[in-house]
Write an enzyme that holds these catalytic residues in place. Structure first.
Site, PDB file in Angstrom:
ATOM      1  N   GLY A 125     -10.407  20.509 -16.293  1.00  0.00           N
ATOM      2  CA  GLY A 125      -9.909  20.987 -15.015  1.00  0.00           C
ATOM      3  C   GLY A 125     -10.527  20.310 -13.821  1.00  0.00           C
ATOM      4  O   GLY A 125     -10.200  20.631 -12.674  1.00  0.00           O
ATOM      5  N   THR A 126     -11.407  19.336 -14.043  1.00  0.00           N
ATOM      6  CA  THR A 126     -12.139  18.709 -12.945  1.00  0.00           C
ATOM      7  C   THR A 126     -11.361  17.613 -12.240  1.00  0.00           C
ATOM      8  O   THR A 126     -11.729  17.229 -11.131  1.00  0.00           O
ATOM      9  CB  THR A 126     -13.452  18.108 -13.474  1.00  0.00           C
ATOM     10  OG1 THR A 126     -13.136  17.217 -14.552  1.00  0.00           O
ATOM     11  CG2 THR A 126     -14.376  19.199 -13.995  1.00  0.00           C
TER      12      THR A 126
ATOM     13  N   ALA B 164     -17.711  11.479 -13.843  1.00  0.00           N
ATOM     14  CA  ALA B 164     -17.195  10.509 -12.873  1.00  0.00           C
ATOM     15  C   ALA B 164     -18.058   9.261 -12.841  1.00  0.00           C
ATOM     16  O   ALA B 164     -17.545   8.135 -12.848  1.00  0.00           O
ATOM     17  CB  ALA B 164     -17.121  11.146 -11.481  1.00  0.00           C
TER      18      ALA B 164
ATOM     19  N   ARG C   8     -20.386   8.812  -2.856  1.00  0.00           N
ATOM     20  CA  ARG C   8     -18.988   8.471  -2.598  1.00  0.00           C
ATOM     21  C   ARG C   8     -18.070   9.530  -3.207  1.00  0.00           C
ATOM     22  O   ARG C   8     -18.236   9.920  -4.366  1.00  0.00           O
ATOM     23  CB  ARG C   8     -18.696   7.115  -3.213  1.00  0.00           C
ATOM     24  CG  ARG C   8     -17.337   6.520  -2.885  1.00  0.00           C
ATOM     25  CD  ARG C   8     -17.161   5.217  -3.660  1.00  0.00           C
ATOM     26  NE  ARG C   8     -15.959   4.496  -3.265  1.00  0.00           N
ATOM     27  CZ  ARG C   8     -15.446   3.477  -3.955  1.00  0.00           C
ATOM     28  NH1 ARG C   8     -16.048   3.071  -5.063  1.00  0.00           N
ATOM     29  NH2 ARG C   8     -14.360   2.861  -3.535  1.00  0.00           N
TER      30      ARG C   8
ATOM     31  N   THR D 169      -9.457  16.785  -5.315  1.00  0.00           N
ATOM     32  CA  THR D 169     -10.081  17.350  -6.516  1.00  0.00           C
ATOM     33  C   THR D 169     -11.546  17.684  -6.265  1.00  0.00           C
ATOM     34  O   THR D 169     -12.075  18.641  -6.841  1.00  0.00           O
ATOM     35  CB  THR D 169      -9.955  16.395  -7.709  1.00  0.00           C
ATOM     36  OG1 THR D 169     -10.547  15.133  -7.382  1.00  0.00           O
ATOM     37  CG2 THR D 169      -8.494  16.189  -8.090  1.00  0.00           C
TER      38      THR D 169
ATOM     39  N   PHE E 195     -16.979  25.131 -18.416  1.00  0.00           N
ATOM     40  CA  PHE E 195     -18.166  25.547 -17.655  1.00  0.00           C
ATOM     41  C   PHE E 195     -19.452  25.426 -18.471  1.00  0.00           C
ATOM     42  O   PHE E 195     -20.465  26.027 -18.124  1.00  0.00           O
ATOM     43  CB  PHE E 195     -18.013  26.982 -17.142  1.00  0.00           C
ATOM     44  CG  PHE E 195     -16.664  27.285 -16.569  1.00  0.00           C
ATOM     45  CD1 PHE E 195     -16.153  26.530 -15.527  1.00  0.00           C
ATOM     46  CD2 PHE E 195     -15.895  28.308 -17.066  1.00  0.00           C
ATOM     47  CE1 PHE E 195     -14.902  26.804 -14.992  1.00  0.00           C
ATOM     48  CE2 PHE E 195     -14.639  28.595 -16.542  1.00  0.00           C
ATOM     49  CZ  PHE E 195     -14.146  27.840 -15.501  1.00  0.00           C
TER      50      PHE E 195
ATOM     51  N   LYS F 163     -21.890  10.695  -7.069  1.00  0.00           N
ATOM     52  CA  LYS F 163     -22.788  11.706  -7.632  1.00  0.00           C
ATOM     53  C   LYS F 163     -21.945  12.919  -8.011  1.00  0.00           C
ATOM     54  O   LYS F 163     -20.878  13.147  -7.456  1.00  0.00           O
ATOM     55  CB  LYS F 163     -23.841  12.129  -6.604  1.00  0.00           C
ATOM     56  CG  LYS F 163     -24.741  11.006  -6.104  1.00  0.00           C
ATOM     57  CD  LYS F 163     -25.700  11.545  -5.061  1.00  0.00           C
ATOM     58  CE  LYS F 163     -26.620  10.477  -4.508  1.00  0.00           C
ATOM     59  NZ  LYS F 163     -27.545  11.018  -3.486  1.00  0.00           N
TER      60      LYS F 163
ATOM     61  N   GLU G  70     -21.572  20.949 -10.237  1.00  0.00           N
ATOM     62  CA  GLU G  70     -22.700  21.871 -10.380  1.00  0.00           C
ATOM     63  C   GLU G  70     -23.331  22.184  -9.020  1.00  0.00           C
ATOM     64  O   GLU G  70     -23.622  23.342  -8.707  1.00  0.00           O
ATOM     65  CB  GLU G  70     -23.768  21.278 -11.306  1.00  0.00           C
ATOM     66  CG  GLU G  70     -23.251  20.357 -12.376  1.00  0.00           C
ATOM     67  CD  GLU G  70     -23.024  21.012 -13.721  1.00  0.00           C
ATOM     68  OE1 GLU G  70     -23.460  22.145 -13.941  1.00  0.00           O
ATOM     69  OE2 GLU G  70     -22.394  20.364 -14.575  1.00  0.00           O
TER      70      GLU G  70
ATOM     71  N   GLN H 217     -13.244  21.324  -6.761  1.00  0.00           N
ATOM     72  CA  GLN H 217     -14.450  21.588  -7.543  1.00  0.00           C
ATOM     73  C   GLN H 217     -15.421  22.491  -6.781  1.00  0.00           C
ATOM     74  O   GLN H 217     -15.937  23.472  -7.320  1.00  0.00           O
ATOM     75  CB  GLN H 217     -15.142  20.266  -7.879  1.00  0.00           C
ATOM     76  CG  GLN H 217     -14.557  19.550  -9.063  1.00  0.00           C
ATOM     77  CD  GLN H 217     -15.031  20.156 -10.357  1.00  0.00           C
ATOM     78  OE1 GLN H 217     -16.154  19.937 -10.787  1.00  0.00           O
ATOM     79  NE2 GLN H 217     -14.194  20.949 -10.978  1.00  0.00           N
TER      80      GLN H 217
END
Length: 743
Positions: free
Chosen positions: A471-472, A514, A633, A639, A245, A706, A710, A643
């Site tokens: 963990g993402t 990503a 996209r 996942t 985090f 994107k 957050e 998030q």
């Protein structure tokens, strides 16, 4: 090159899932290495002062205690330059553990006890006698209201506030006007996994360092500069992370102390911090904000002022983009933004999910709700009337923005048209029911990243990059991208990360992994594809002779012509016929500076919330949350949803529970544990829905993605606050919303 072996955009389960649920996944303090000894940190009981004497003789006399490290015996280090920075350090001089006799903040590490066992190290640390001379400390930001200053350069990514027009003149013309203060206290990251490191000392003096971090290369750079090591002498590994985090963006002091001990003792060392010590470095800073805005007769914003003041340490100047979002999210001709920091005797604050935006958007979005009521407009309609078609901060068009579509989809799904305007209009038994709305915006960033790809004769593909996985879902989405690019099943692809022997990647933060690493993986697999095409064209009677790379596609284990699918070769045949045991390629990706100059690139979201408030008890139940996200996209529906779902839970926590409370008499956080630092449990969470609106963005990066980690947090705390007002008629402007504020 495209592929009809479509993995991206689907919802495959995490490829690392089985390792995590079976315990096969190893975290930094779990690696078993030979000749291992254990360290335990001694923390300062005072917030400011001097260490007069460390009486280590009694502790060193205990059989099994190997050493007590402190400023009295730490050798000279290569880290002599106070201007040294890690990749995400703010301005100033970084804290140097065990450097001298000065105590700068409560729970500062002042000694490290190393022993044969963890239990012995812990006991020895508990009886270590240290004499202090205490000085007067300052830890209360409330006392520094008139003692703030505009920051200097700021940390990487900090943008000084932009002002435009004349906000005072705009406000003077307004028919309706509000001005209010909004506050939240300090908050700590509190990931489940404690910060720890296992340093494997090899017979040749080299180190393999298993550290809890969001950036292995950042930690390697830190270690090599501090201890004067080469990169070959200090390999840093982090394969799994139990939550970061933002707490793991910077090298924390367990890294320095464990490496120091390993080098001095020539032994492998393990060091884990306690939950209490997790509160001794980095936090979302206690922040005071004022928002003033006014509207004309049609509800259009005529003027807006947003100021913020938050804490920083005495030794570094931590900065966040707190107020900038207020000049971007809504259309307004006259805007004045002001941002200040004040130095206190605390450790430097640290990026914490959606740093700056989580703070600033809370104040802005509650103020927007207040302004809507003052103007007599529905809060969602008020946002529509002030919709920003371009980024007025930078005077650029957005690369894409589907926030209006998110408004429409969210309102339809939530049933917003059934919402009565008046507060306290809906009741179920003894529960007052309220609906609130708020939104957010977050940078769609990309950093330079590199990757390597290797395919073997049996058709197995291995792709690697030193990215992080906290963990993402990094393992999974990179596997998807690689598999789709080369037309392979996901089972044939292995993605490796978190190791400084792999191609360099940025720290995992800012919601850019990503876009950054994903683009590098795509580019690398395309480079490998070009090599495979050349090999395929060498086959006798190859149907691909003369074809250019853009003329072919990789699908279902084949290379085939786009215009004639019958003209194809089997990829495994190409590999086996070539005689090569393996073929590899590497590549990198970086943002396009021309595109960055032309467009403003951001993710957006809108959050709808229903709360039920017990009128007699003041308890708040968040019964329904809908978060609609426009983030380009979506690589993996599962996942990505996870998030945002986690961000929503965090937003509920921020609104109703989460606060680190300082006892200013001692300069120490009082609730530095999981019992009293409250976060939601299952019983606090009800109906949550996550929706992604379709958004194509050809400009933002090669994948069109994107960040979502957050932006999913933004708007949640404000929407809950606004819903509480709609339910009760009581406007709360200080988080968290404890029940006494509603009684």
């Amino acid at each position: 090159m495209s592929s009809t072996t479509n993995h991206v955009g689907k919802a495959p389960s995490r490829v690392e899932g089985p390792a995590k649920v079976t315990g096969a996944a190893k975290y930094s303090a779990e690696f078993n290495v030979p000749d291992l000894v254990y360290g335990y940190v001694v923390s300062s009981p005072i917030a400011k002062g001097k260490i007069l004497k460390i009486h280590a003789d009694k502790v060193l006399a205990i059989p099994g205690v190997l050493q007590v490290f402190s400023h009295e015996n730490v050798p000279g280090l290569a880290w002599f330059d106070k201007s040294y920075k890690d990749d995400v350090a703010p301005g100033g001089s970084p804290f140097r553990p065990l450097h001298d006799d000065e105590v700068k903040f409560s729970m500062q590490p002042v000694a490290l006890v190393v022993a044969d066992t963890f239990e012995l190290a812990r006991y020895a640390a508990s009886i270590l006698d240290i004499e202090y001379k205490e000085s007067t400390h300052e830890t209360d930001i409330e006392a520094k209201r008139d003692d703030g200053h505009e920051p200097g350069k700021g940390k990487t990514g900090y943008k000084p506030p932009v002002r435009r027009g004349n906000a005072n003149k705009g406000l003077a013309k307004a028919e309706q006007h509000i001005k209010q203060e909004y506050i939240h206290g300090a908050q700590h990251h509190n990931p489940m996994e404690l910060f720890g490191a296992t340093v494997h000392y090899h017979p040749n003096g080299k180190l393999t360092i298993y550290d809890k971090t969001q950036g292995v290369y950042n930690c390697q750079q830190y270690v090599t500069k501090v201890f004067g090591l080469s990169k070959e002498q200090a390999r840093v590994v982090n394969l799994y992370m139990g939550g970061g985090f933002g707490a793991g963006l910077r090298p924390q002091y367990e890294l320095f102390l464990s490496v120091l001990a390993a080098l001095e003792l020539k032994r492998s060392v393990r060091l884990s911090l306690t939950r209490q010590q997790m509160f001794s470095f980095g936090h979302r800073p206690h922040t005071l904000q004022t928002v003033e805005m006014g509207t004309g007769p049609d509800g259009a914003l005529l003027g807006l002022k947003h100021s913020a003041l938050h804490e920083t340490s005495r030794f570094e100047e931590y900065t966040e983009n707190v107020v900038n979002w207020s000049g971007m999210l809504y259309k307004c001709p006259d805007v004045h933004l002001n941002y200040q920091v004040a130095a206190l005797d605390v450790y430097t604050p640290l990026d914490m999910r959606a740093p700056g935006a989580a703070t600033g958007s809370f104040a802005l979005e509650v103020a927007m709700d207040e302004m809507a009521y003052a103007a007599g407009l529905d809060p969602l309609e008020f946002r529509r009337r002030n919709y920003a078609e371009e980024d007025q901060n930078e005077n650029k068009p957005f690369s894409s923005k589907k926030l209006r579509e998110a408004y429409d989809e969210g309102a339809r799904r939530f049933g917003w048209d059934k919402r009565p305007m008046a507060p306290r209009a809906t009741k179920e038994g003894n529960m007052l029911v309220g609906w609130g709305v708020a939104g957010g915006v977050w940078d769609a960033s990309m950093q330079k990243a590199a990757a390597k790809a290797t395919i073997t004769a049996d058709g197995k593909l291995t792709v690697s990059s030193a990215a992080g996985e906290n963990g993402t879902g990094t393992y999974t989405i990179m596997t998807q991208i690689a598999a789709e690019t080369l037309g392979l099943p996901m089972e044939a692809v292995t993605f490796k990360l978190g190791d400084t022997t792999l191609p360099e990647a940025p720290v995992q933060g800012g919601s850019w992994t990503a876009a950054s690493v994903g683009s590098a993986v795509k580019s690398t697999c395309e480079a490998l594809g070009e090599k495979l095409l050349k090999l395929a064209q060498k086959l006798g009677d190859s149907p691909l002779k003369g074809a250019k790379f853009e003329d072919v596609e990789f699908v279902n284990g084949q290379i085939r012509l786009r215009q004639d699918h019958d003209q194809a070769v089997v990829l495994r045949d190409v590999l086996q016929t070539s005689g090569e045991r393996e073929i590899e390629a590497d590549s990198s990706a970086m943002p396009n500076p021309l595109t960055m100059q032309k467009y403003s690139m951001h993710s957006h979201n809108v959050v709808f919330v229903e709360v039920k408030v017990d009128e007699e008890l003041g308890t708040v139940h968040v019964s329904r949350v809908l978060n609609v996200v426009a983030a380009g996209r979506i690589l993996n529906q599962k996942t990505a949803r996870s998030q945002v779902l986690g961000s929503i839970v965090w937003g509920i926590s921020m609104a109703l529970m989460e606060e680190t409370v300082m006892d200013h008499r001692f300069g120490r956080y009082m609730n530095h544990n999981y019992a009293e630092y409250h976060v939601p449990v299952n019983a606090d969470i009800r109906d949550i829905e996550v929706v992604f609106v379709e958004e194509e963005d050809p400009h933002v990066n090669p994948l069109g993605v994107k960040g979502i980690g957050e932006v999913g947090l933004l708007g949640v705390a404000a929407a809950i606050t606004n819903a509480v007002y709609h339910a009760t008629g009581k406007r709360v402007r200080q988080l968290p919303i404890y029940l006494d504020k509603l009684l």
